[in-house]
Design a protein around this motif. Sequence first.
Motif, PDB file in Angstrom:
ATOM      1  N   LEU A   3       0.905  -1.186   0.147  1.00 14.19           N
ATOM      2  CA  LEU A   3       0.012  -0.333  -0.311  1.00 14.19           C
ATOM      3  C   LEU A   3       0.920   0.931  -0.200  1.00 14.19           C
ATOM      4  N   SER A   4       0.688   2.490  -0.859  1.00 11.38           N
ATOM      5  CA  SER A   4       1.048   3.201  -0.671  1.00 11.38           C
ATOM      6  C   SER A   4       0.429   4.592  -0.122  1.00 11.38           C
ATOM      7  N   PHE A   5       0.765   5.807   0.978  1.00 10.85           N
ATOM      8  CA  PHE A   5       0.548   6.804   1.271  1.00 10.85           C
ATOM      9  C   PHE A   5       0.825   7.540   1.417  1.00 10.85           C
ATOM     10  N   ARG A   6       2.108   7.970  -0.066  1.00  6.65           N
ATOM     11  CA  ARG A   6       2.604   8.909  -0.084  1.00  6.65           C
ATOM     12  C   ARG A   6       2.663   9.044  -1.430  1.00  6.65           C
ATOM     13  N   ASN A   7       2.391  10.649  -1.406  1.00  2.00           N
ATOM     14  CA  ASN A   7       2.536  10.814  -3.225  1.00  2.00           C
ATOM     15  C   ASN A   7       4.065  11.295  -3.079  1.00  2.00           C
ATOM     16  N   MET A   8       4.125  10.861  -4.629  1.00  3.71           N
ATOM     17  CA  MET A   8       5.742  10.792  -5.062  1.00  3.71           C
ATOM     18  C   MET A   8       6.848  12.419  -4.496  1.00  3.71           C
ATOM     19  N   ASP A   9       5.462  13.549  -4.026  1.00  2.00           N
ATOM     20  CA  ASP A   9       6.223  14.777  -3.898  1.00  2.00           C
ATOM     21  C   ASP A   9       6.107  15.010  -1.865  1.00  2.00           C
ATOM     22  N   GLY A  10       6.440  13.381  -0.646  1.00  4.80           N
ATOM     23  CA  GLY A  10       6.024  13.185   0.276  1.00  4.80           C
ATOM     24  C   GLY A  10       4.378  13.693   1.188  1.00  4.80           C
ATOM     25  N   SER A  11       3.621  14.294  -0.088  1.00  5.80           N
ATOM     26  CA  SER A  11       2.576  14.776   0.846  1.00  5.80           C
ATOM     27  C   SER A  11       1.509  13.311   1.115  1.00  5.80           C
ATOM     28  N   GLU A  12       0.915  13.838   1.459  1.00  7.24           N
ATOM     29  CA  GLU A  12       0.115  11.728   2.004  1.00  7.24           C
ATOM     30  C   GLU A  12      -1.054  11.976   0.611  1.00  7.24           C
ATOM     31  N   LYS A  13      -1.746  11.325   0.825  1.00 11.05           N
ATOM     32  CA  LYS A  13      -2.427  10.485  -0.303  1.00 11.05           C
ATOM     33  C   LYS A  13      -3.568  10.374   0.345  1.00 11.05           C
ATOM     34  N   GLN A  14      -5.061  11.038  -0.228  1.00 10.54           N
ATOM     35  CA  GLN A  14      -6.259  11.276   0.240  1.00 10.54           C
ATOM     36  C   GLN A  14      -6.702   9.861   0.936  1.00 10.54           C
ATOM     37  N   VAL A  15      -6.301   8.660  -0.165  1.00 15.70           N
ATOM     38  CA  VAL A  15      -7.086   7.880  -0.021  1.00 15.70           C
ATOM     39  C   VAL A  15      -5.336   6.186  -1.116  1.00 15.70           C
ATOM     40  N   PRO A  16      -4.946   5.251  -0.494  1.00 14.65           N
ATOM     41  CA  PRO A  16      -3.913   4.744  -0.109  1.00 14.65           C
ATOM     42  C   PRO A  16      -4.273   4.076  -1.416  1.00 14.65           C
ATOM     43  N   GLU A  17      -3.307   4.093  -2.733  1.00 11.70           N
ATOM     44  CA  GLU A  17      -3.340   3.294  -3.957  1.00 11.70           C
ATOM     45  C   GLU A  17      -2.307   2.158  -3.190  1.00 11.70           C
ATOM     46  N   ILE A  18      -2.980   0.381  -3.897  1.00 14.08           N
ATOM     47  CA  ILE A  18      -2.090  -0.578  -4.139  1.00 14.08           C
ATOM     48  C   ILE A  18      -1.658  -0.647  -5.505  1.00 14.08           C
ATOM     49  N   LEU A  19      -0.011  -0.887  -4.984  1.00 17.69           N
ATOM     50  CA  LEU A  19       0.725  -1.318  -6.397  1.00 17.69           C
ATOM     51  C   LEU A  19       1.755  -2.215  -6.438  1.00 17.69           C
ATOM     52  N   ALA A  20       1.832  -3.204  -6.704  1.00 13.00           N
ATOM     53  CA  ALA A  20       2.400  -4.720  -7.118  1.00 13.00           C
ATOM     54  C   ALA A  20       3.134  -4.351  -8.371  1.00 13.00           C
ATOM     55  N   MET A  21       3.867  -5.749  -8.365  1.00 11.57           N
ATOM     56  CA  MET A  21       4.619  -5.855  -8.852  1.00 11.57           C
ATOM     57  C   MET A  21       4.393  -7.584  -9.429  1.00 11.57           C
ATOM     58  N   VAL A  22       4.150  -6.801 -11.107  1.00 11.20           N
ATOM     59  CA  VAL A  22       3.363  -8.139 -11.520  1.00 11.20           C
ATOM     60  C   VAL A  22       4.194  -8.741 -12.921  1.00 11.20           C
ATOM     61  N   ARG A  23       4.681 -10.585 -12.564  1.00 16.74           N
ATOM     62  CA  ARG A  23       5.452 -11.015 -13.309  1.00 16.74           C
ATOM     63  C   ARG A  23       3.884 -10.916 -15.014  1.00 16.74           C
ATOM     64  N   ILE A  24       4.779 -10.755 -16.153  1.00 18.54           N
ATOM     65  CA  ILE A  24       3.970 -10.813 -17.450  1.00 18.54           C
ATOM     66  C   ILE A  24       4.424 -12.555 -17.598  1.00 18.54           C
ATOM     67  N   GLY A  25       2.713 -12.929 -18.128  1.00 15.94           N
ATOM     68  CA  GLY A  25       2.260 -14.323 -18.227  1.00 15.94           C
ATOM     69  C   GLY A  25       3.792 -15.012 -17.899  1.00 15.94           C
ATOM     70  N   ASP A  26       4.100 -15.796 -18.833  1.00 14.75           N
ATOM     71  CA  ASP A  26       4.630 -17.031 -18.458  1.00 14.75           C
ATOM     72  C   ASP A  26       6.129 -16.917 -17.959  1.00 14.75           C
ATOM     73  N   THR A  27       6.960 -15.201 -18.342  1.00 16.29           N
ATOM     74  CA  THR A  27       8.347 -14.385 -18.647  1.00 16.29           C
ATOM     75  C   THR A  27       8.743 -14.338 -16.911  1.00 16.29           C
ATOM     76  N   ASP A  28       9.832 -14.030 -17.175  1.00 15.65           N
ATOM     77  CA  ASP A  28      10.608 -14.039 -15.989  1.00 15.65           C
ATOM     78  C   ASP A  28      11.100 -12.694 -15.745  1.00 15.65           C
ATOM     79  N   GLY A  29      10.204 -12.037 -16.292  1.00 11.55           N
ATOM     80  CA  GLY A  29      10.069 -10.138 -15.727  1.00 11.55           C
ATOM     81  C   GLY A  29       8.909  -9.520 -15.743  1.00 11.55           C
ATOM     82  N   GLY A  30       8.289  -8.378 -15.224  1.00 11.46           N
ATOM     83  CA  GLY A  30       7.571  -7.981 -15.032  1.00 11.46           C
ATOM     84  C   GLY A  30       7.215  -6.307 -14.830  1.00 11.46           C
ATOM     85  N   LEU A  31       6.304  -6.161 -14.778  1.00 10.80           N
ATOM     86  CA  LEU A  31       6.346  -4.413 -14.554  1.00 10.80           C
ATOM     87  C   LEU A  31       6.052  -4.455 -12.944  1.00 10.80           C
TER      88      LEU A  31
END
Length: 158
Positions: free
Chosen positions: A88-116
């Motif tokens: 969960l991300s509670f802060r914006n890139m500038d360090g200010s607090e987000k109004q609503v937390p956002e979910i960040l994930a490492m997503v492995r794409i398909g059957d690859t060894d990498g992701g985003l």
Amino acid sequence: MAITEKITNTTTPTFWEGAIPVRYVYTYGLAGEKFFRAVKDKGTFLATYCEDCDISFVPPKVYCDRCFNELDSYLDVGTVGYVETFTLSFRNMDGSEKQVPEILAMVRIGDTDGGLIHYLKGFEIDEIGIGMPVKAVFKPKAQRKGSIEDIIGFGPLK
């Protein structure tokens, strides 16, 4: 001290005063250009594959990290991925607090060894689990510019 001056005292810290004159143009590189062109034009992800190491790279690379083979064939790996980890991300890139937390994930794409690493959209935090399938959500084609911002995030499979 100028960059070309010889350093004779290696124990005294030195520094550069003022602005450092740097001029550059950022490019995605060969593999990045193909990757983001596919995102923009087709709404899909590309990977490169090293046959010797049996590794697939998303985002694609021009050379294999392990054996340094040149990788010049690109595979369409689709838009479905799997959550490898999330937070969960509670802060914006500038360090200010987000109004609503956002979910960040490492997503492995398909059957690859990498992701985003990107946002998960359309989920409550208690619905998310490791290994959960998700699908990339893109901006409408007319609004895409060929960048990571063309991907809104990853949402539920429909």
